[in-house]
Design a protein around this motif. Structure first.
Motif, PDB file in Angstrom:
ATOM      1  N   TRP A  95       0.877  -1.268   0.047  1.00 15.93           N
ATOM      2  CA  TRP A  95      -0.092  -0.102   0.035  1.00 15.93           C
ATOM      3  C   TRP A  95       0.786   1.294  -0.070  1.00 15.93           C
ATOM      4  O   TRP A  95       0.495   2.225  -0.640  1.00 15.93           O
ATOM      5  CB  TRP A  95      -0.918   0.139   1.299  1.00 15.93           C
ATOM      6  N   ALA A  98       2.070   1.871  -3.441  1.00 23.28           N
ATOM      7  CA  ALA A  98       1.290   2.259  -4.282  1.00 23.28           C
ATOM      8  C   ALA A  98       0.655   3.538  -4.355  1.00 23.28           C
ATOM      9  O   ALA A  98       0.262   3.954  -5.262  1.00 23.28           O
ATOM     10  CB  ALA A  98      -0.168   1.221  -3.947  1.00 23.28           C
ATOM     11  N   ALA A  99       0.942   4.212  -3.275  1.00 21.19           N
ATOM     12  CA  ALA A  99       0.733   5.793  -3.000  1.00 21.19           C
ATOM     13  C   ALA A  99       1.210   6.517  -4.128  1.00 21.19           C
ATOM     14  O   ALA A  99       0.759   7.498  -4.508  1.00 21.19           O
ATOM     15  CB  ALA A  99       1.091   6.343  -1.565  1.00 21.19           C
ATOM     16  N   SER A 100       2.502   6.203  -4.374  1.00 28.18           N
ATOM     17  CA  SER A 100       3.068   6.834  -5.656  1.00 28.18           C
ATOM     18  C   SER A 100       3.318   6.037  -6.887  1.00 28.18           C
ATOM     19  O   SER A 100       4.088   6.367  -7.782  1.00 28.18           O
ATOM     20  CB  SER A 100       4.541   7.227  -5.307  1.00 28.18           C
ATOM     21  N   ARG A 105      -1.812   0.867  -7.875  1.00 33.96           N
ATOM     22  CA  ARG A 105      -3.017   1.207  -7.236  1.00 33.96           C
ATOM     23  C   ARG A 105      -4.146   0.426  -7.973  1.00 33.96           C
ATOM     24  O   ARG A 105      -4.912  -0.187  -7.439  1.00 33.96           O
ATOM     25  CB  ARG A 105      -3.162   2.643  -7.091  1.00 33.96           C
ATOM     26  N   LEU A 109      -6.666  -2.192  -6.178  1.00 35.10           N
ATOM     27  CA  LEU A 109      -8.134  -2.012  -5.550  1.00 35.10           C
ATOM     28  C   LEU A 109      -9.238  -2.888  -5.824  1.00 35.10           C
ATOM     29  O   LEU A 109      -9.897  -3.190  -5.014  1.00 35.10           O
ATOM     30  CB  LEU A 109      -8.470  -0.689  -6.280  1.00 35.10           C
TER      31      LEU A 109
END
Lengths: 183, 183
Positions: A95, A98-100, A105, A109
Motif C-alpha cells: 500500500w 502504491a501511494a506513488s 493502485r 483496488l
C-alpha cells in the motif's frame, strides 16, 4: 511465496522483486522470470496470497462457541487477527508503494475490494450466525475498521497489551448495543 | 518542510532525502546539509511537523457546540480528521520505511508516543469536557484506533462515503453507551 510475504513485512518493498524472489528460492533469475514475467505479475500473486491468508485467519468460526458474549468476543478477536499478522505488515508495504504508483493502485483496488467484502461477510456471520441482529452489518464494519487501526498501531512495536483493553471496551459496547446478556 | 510532507505523501519515502529537499527548496545541497546534516535529522524534523499538524487538526474544540449528541459527533469527526489528511499519508511512508530500519524505528517511537498521548487527551476533552463520564477514556482510545483504521482505508482511494456510515454507527454507539440524550 510465503518467503516473499516475510521479506516484504521485514525488509520492505525493495525485497519484492523478481530477482530477490529468485535468490531466496535458489533458482535462476530466468526461471523466476518464467513464472513472473513482470514485477506486476509477482506482486499480484503475492497480494492474492496475502489476502487469502488474511481471510483464512478469520474464516473458521469454532462451532463450539455458544451464543452470547463469548461468541462476540471471539468474533472481535478473529477480526483483529486478520490485521495483526505478518500478512498485514506485508500488505502495508504494498500500500505504501502504491501511494506513488498509479499502476500498482489499479492492480490492488479490485483485489482489496473483494477481500473487504469477504472479511465483512465472515465478521457478520461470526457476530450473528443466525441473522438475528440487523445492526450486525454496520457493527461488523466498525469492527474491521477498528481492527485495521489496531493492526497499524502494532507495526512498529508490540501493542498487544494496549490492544487487549481496546478490544475489551469494544466487545462490551457491541454486546450492550445488541442487548446480548452475559450468559 | 510542508513541501516535504506533500512529497512523502505523494511520491513516497524516496522523496524525503536531503538532496530532494534542497532541490524543492531551490537551495544548494550544501545549504540543505547545513540544516539537516543527516537524513535522520531531516526525518526527525519532518515527523515533528507531521505530528504537530495532526494534533492541530484536532485541537480546537468549538466552544459553541452544546452538550449532547452533536458534541460527541464533532469529537469523532475531529479524531477522524487527524488520520485522513496529507500528514497521515506522509507518516505512513515513514512507518513503512521504519519496518526495515531499526534506527528509524527508535527515532519514531518516542515521538509517536507523545503524539498518541496528546491525541488521546484531546479526544477525551472533546467527548467529555466536564469529566462526567469515566468511560470517556476508554471510548476515546477506541475512537482513535478506529480513526487510524479509517485513515488507512482512505490512502489508496477516496473512502469518504463508506467512512461517513462507519462514523455514524460509531457515534450512535458512543452516545448510547454514555446515555447521552438526543437533545
Amino acid at each position: 511465496m510465503s518467503s516473499t510475504i516475510e521479506a516484504l513485512a521485514h525488509d520492505g518493498w525493495a525485497a519484492a522483486t523478481v530477482a530477490a524472489v529468485a535468490e531466496r528460492a535458489g533458482v535462476s533469475r530466468g526461471a523466476a522470470q518464467h513464472h513472473f514475467p513482470t514485477r506486476e505479475t509477482l506482486i499480484s500473486a503475492v497480494l492474492e496470497q496475502i489476502f487469502d491468508e488474511m481471510t483464512a485467519n478469520a474464516s473458521t468460526t469454532p462451532a463450539d462457541i455458544s451464543d452470547g458474549v463469548e461468541r462476540v468476543a471471539a468474533a472481535v478477536d478473529r477480526a483483529v487477527a486478520i490485521y495483526t499478522g505478518t500478512e498485514f505488515k506485508a500488505a502495508l508495504q504494498v500500500w505504501a508503494a502504491a501511494a506513488s504508483d498509479p499502476g500498482l493502485r489499479e492492480l490492488i483496488l479490485p483485489m482489496e475490494d473483494k477481500f473487504a467484502r469477504a472479511a465483512h461477510q465472515m465478521t457478520v456471520a461470526a457476530i450473528d450466525p443466525e441473522g438475528r441482529y440487523p445492526q450486525a452489518h454496520s457493527i461488523a464494519q466498525v469492527t474491521l475498521d477498528l481492527a485495521r487501526g489496531l493492526g497499524l498501531a502494532d507495526t512498529l512495536s508490540d501493542d498487544s497489551k494496549r490492544r487487549a483493553q481496546v478490544v475489551a471496551t469494544w466487545t462490551e459496547l457491541i454486546t450492550a448495543a445488541l442487548n446480548i446478556d452475559r450468559a
